[in-house]
Design a protein around this motif. Structure first.
Motif, PDB file in Angstrom:
ATOM      1  N   MET A  33      40.109 -63.914 -18.017  1.00  0.00           N
ATOM      2  CA  MET A  33      39.721 -63.059 -16.899  1.00  0.00           C
ATOM      3  C   MET A  33      38.513 -64.024 -16.249  1.00  0.00           C
ATOM      4  N   ASP A  34      37.794 -64.304 -16.760  1.00  0.00           N
ATOM      5  CA  ASP A  34      36.431 -64.929 -16.448  1.00  0.00           C
ATOM      6  C   ASP A  34      36.831 -66.232 -15.499  1.00  0.00           C
ATOM      7  N   THR A 144      33.786 -70.645 -14.517  1.00  0.00           N
ATOM      8  CA  THR A 144      33.899 -69.141 -14.854  1.00  0.00           C
ATOM      9  C   THR A 144      33.020 -68.578 -13.555  1.00  0.00           C
ATOM     10  N   GLU A 146      31.767 -64.798 -11.831  1.00  0.00           N
ATOM     11  CA  GLU A 146      31.109 -63.425 -11.900  1.00  0.00           C
ATOM     12  C   GLU A 146      31.603 -62.651 -10.799  1.00  0.00           C
ATOM     13  N   ARG A 201      38.709 -58.668  -9.393  1.00  0.00           N
ATOM     14  CA  ARG A 201      38.615 -59.147 -10.703  1.00  0.00           C
ATOM     15  C   ARG A 201      37.455 -58.237 -11.454  1.00  0.00           C
ATOM     16  N   TRP A 202      36.945 -57.693 -10.708  1.00  0.00           N
ATOM     17  CA  TRP A 202      35.793 -56.497 -11.237  1.00  0.00           C
ATOM     18  C   TRP A 202      36.697 -55.399 -12.164  1.00  0.00           C
ATOM     19  N   ARG A 205      38.335 -56.992 -15.346  1.00  0.00           N
ATOM     20  CA  ARG A 205      37.770 -57.391 -16.468  1.00  0.00           C
ATOM     21  C   ARG A 205      37.409 -56.144 -17.152  1.00  0.00           C
ATOM     22  N   ARG A 206      36.966 -54.998 -16.482  1.00  0.00           N
ATOM     23  CA  ARG A 206      36.701 -53.554 -17.051  1.00  0.00           C
ATOM     24  C   ARG A 206      38.111 -53.080 -17.770  1.00  0.00           C
ATOM     25  N   SER A 209      38.565 -54.842 -21.004  1.00  0.00           N
ATOM     26  CA  SER A 209      37.483 -54.553 -22.001  1.00  0.00           C
ATOM     27  C   SER A 209      37.867 -53.267 -22.539  1.00  0.00           C
TER      28      SER A 209
END
Length: 424
Positions: A33-34, A144, A146, A201-202, A205-206, A209
């Motif tokens: 995902m990064d 990558t 953020e 993307r936020w 990623r969560r 995880s």
């Protein structure tokens, strides 16, 4: 027309000729995902493995009762004309498409072939580049990124309030009691409103995880982490994970174990689950030489809920692709009801909202026809007209023993993954 029949001349969008190359890359430690850029990202990740992609080398938008057949014909033509150099040789390397299909015939559906795919499987990471026939794109240097946090999100009722939706459930129970049908799955939506444009993307990623055992996906603004594998085809083996029957977790391990035991004994939930397993087994049977259908389900423990689950497996008897199998299965009793046609009509009559691609097949497929298609659950759809808004979805299976307030509570539990993923 059967699912494997080609389309008649002139009835499909011509597929372009593509040049494809998959190469192994070393020393890539970042999560898949990064690597996703800010816009246009595609994703299919479970337990750290899978694929992410970006750019559009080819795309098919399709709708209508023939949408699965049209998509398969287009993909067959695309793969036949492609020039592929695959140095990896595993399911998911080489030419791959991502796809998402609407719940109903009238909902928009699409297949997307990205320009770049980063894949990972069994400790091997590779990059696939896909371009037009006149050139072979060089593999990009992996970067990558953020993403920006979403910020303080507010939530508002979607098509109906919780109270109004409970009333619809009561109506459905009455219809079931009167013998109109055995089961119907009813969905509701919730609107998430952010002060800032939502960087998808936020939450992706969560989700990846927090729910590593689910399939985290992103296709054309539809994102989520689904626990339900509609079908996987890999080297002649067909598998499907059926979920039906749900109870919310409390966070107290001892109490949750007791709840799991009660779920496994619940006649209401066992009945709902039986309908779902039977519909999957019946749909897959024509495509399998042999099948294993469990007699009793197990309890699948997820961070927010527990489900009754059964893994159905079979040995492929014909050349049906993963997408062809998904088409044969959709819509299953797990997301529509029993009998299917009656349940679909009831949904159209009383649910009161367009599902779009919620509860439709979402997944990927390679040139060999292997791939994975899940049911788009625990998901949200970005608003194409307002980047600060998303529609979140949840549903519940309604049978004769269903209690409207309990079903509302179940949908609230199923909304938790997306609600939490959007938060700070």
């Amino acid at each position: 027309m059967s699912l494997s029949d080609p389309l008649q001349p002139g009835s499909a969008v011509p597929a372009p000729q593509l040049v494809v190359r998959s190469q192994r890359v070393e020393g890539v430690a970042a999560a898949l995902m990064d690597h996703l850029p800010e816009t246009g990202g595609l994703a299919w990740v479970r337990r750290g493995d899978g694929h992410v992609g970006w750019g559009v080398a080819a795309r098919l938008d399709v709708a209508g009762s023939n949408r699965f057949a049209e998509a398969q014909a287009w993909w067959k033509e695309l793969t036949a004309n492609a020039v592929v150099r695959d140095e990896i040789g595993v399911p998911g390397s080489g030419l791959v498409c991502f796809g998402s299909f609407g719940f109903t015939d009238t909902d928009a559906s699409e297949l997307v072939v990205p320009e770049v795919i980063v894949g990972r499987r069994g400790g091997i990471t590779w990059v696939t580049t896909i371009s037009g026939a006149s050139s072979l794109a060089a593999p990009p240097e992996l970067t990558t990124y953020e993403p920006e946090p979403v910020g303080a999100v507010a939530f508002a009722d979607g098509a109906r309030s919780g109270t109004a939706w409970s009333g619809i459930v009561a109506d459905a129970v009455k219809r079931i009691t009167n013998g109109e049908l055995d089961k119907v799955v009813l969905a509701r939506d919730l609107i998430a409103i952010s002060p800032n444009p939502i960087d998808l993307r936020w939450p992706l990623r969560r989700l990846a995880s927090a729910y590593p055992n689910c399939w985290t996906f992103s296709v054309d603004g539809l994102i989520g982490a689904t626990p339900e594998l509609l079908v996987r085809r890999e080297k002649g083996l067909i598998t499907s994970r059926v979920l039906a029957g749900t109870i919310r977790r409390t966070g107290d391990d001892a109490h949750d174990l007791a709840l799991a035991a009660s779920l496994a004994r619940s006649s209401k939930d066992l009945e709902e689950h039986e309908y779902a397993v039977r519909s999957v087994a019946d749909a897959l049977k024509p495509h399998c030489k042999s099948m294993n259908v469990p007699e009793t389900p197990f309890v699948l423990h997820l961070p927010n809920v527990m489900h009754l689950a059964s893994d159905v497996a079979g040995v492929a008897a014909n050349g049906a692709s993963a997408l062809g199998l998904a088409a044969a299965l959709h819509p299953s009793a797990a997301i529509c009801g029993t009998p299917t046609d009656v349940a679909r009509d009831v949904i159209g009559e009383i649910e009161g909202m367009p599902r779009g691609r919620f509860s439709g097949p979402v997944g990927w497929m390679d040139a060999a026809g292997d791939g994975e298609w899940c049911i788009a659950l625990r998901c949200g759809q970005a608003d194409p007209d307002d980047p600060t808004r998303m529609r979140l979805f949840a549903g519940a299976g309604i049978v004769a023993g269903s209690d409207p307030e309990a079903e509302l509570a179940e949908t609230n539990a199923k909304l938790v993954p997306m609600r939490d993923a959007l938060g700070d």
